[in-house]
Write a protein that holds these residues in place. Structure first.
Motif, mmCIF file in Angstrom:
data_model
loop_
_atom_site.group_PDB
_atom_site.id
_atom_site.type_symbol
_atom_site.label_atom_id
_atom_site.label_comp_id
_atom_site.label_asym_id
_atom_site.label_seq_id
_atom_site.Cartn_x
_atom_site.Cartn_y
_atom_site.Cartn_z
ATOM 1 N N UNK A 47 -4.880 11.125 1.063
ATOM 2 C CA UNK A 47 -3.590 11.611 1.548
ATOM 3 C C UNK A 47 -2.540 11.593 0.449
ATOM 4 N N UNK A 48 -2.387 10.464 -0.242
ATOM 5 C CA UNK A 48 -1.328 10.377 -1.240
ATOM 6 C C UNK A 48 -1.626 11.229 -2.469
ATOM 7 N N UNK A 49 -2.893 11.443 -2.769
ATOM 8 C CA UNK A 49 -3.236 12.388 -3.835
ATOM 9 C C UNK A 49 -2.845 13.807 -3.462
ATOM 10 N N UNK A 50 -3.113 14.193 -2.224
ATOM 11 C CA UNK A 50 -2.756 15.532 -1.742
ATOM 12 C C UNK A 50 -1.244 15.679 -1.684
ATOM 13 N N UNK A 51 -0.554 14.667 -1.188
ATOM 14 C CA UNK A 51 0.914 14.734 -1.126
ATOM 15 C C UNK A 51 1.509 14.920 -2.526
ATOM 16 N N UNK A 52 0.967 14.213 -3.517
ATOM 17 C CA UNK A 52 1.459 14.355 -4.893
ATOM 18 C C UNK A 52 1.237 15.780 -5.390
#
Length: 109
Positions: A47-52
């Motif tokens: 999730x946080x990789x995609x958000x970045x």
């Protein structure tokens, strides 16, 4: 500005879909599970990789950051990219319908 990075990954598509309403990370994981009927269970790392990436590509913005959690929101570029990806996926399904008869015949044998 428009999104020109090609087809989205499944994770990108579902994160944007879940960002129809602004959310923070934990809420997003639940929203992704809901919108995908439980098919997608996204962990924090993904999730946080995609958000970045979505933020870098200019598709989302952080609307609130209290130091403990960030609330993300899809912007106009993100909405346009999501609609474009949706249309691309619909076209792929339409193209695949031609296989339906062939696949039905294979299942009969």
């Amino acid at each position: 500005m428009s999104y020109t990075s090609g087809p989205m990954t499944e994770a990108m598509f579902y994160v944007l879909l879940a960002l129809v309403n602004p959310n923070h990370g934990y809420q997003l994981m639940n929203a992704i599970s809901l919108v995908s009927n439980g098919r997608i269970q996204m962990g924090p790392g993904t999730l946080y990789g995609v958000l970045a990436r979505l933020q870098k590509d200019g598709l989302i913005t952080i609307v609130e950051d209290d130091g403990r959690r960030k609330i993300y929101e899809m912007n106009d570029v993100g909405r346009a990219a999501l609609r474009e990806e949706y249309q691309r996926l619909l076209s792929m399904v339409q193209d695949g319908i031609s296989l339906r008869g062939e696949m039905d015949n294979e299942n009969v044998k």
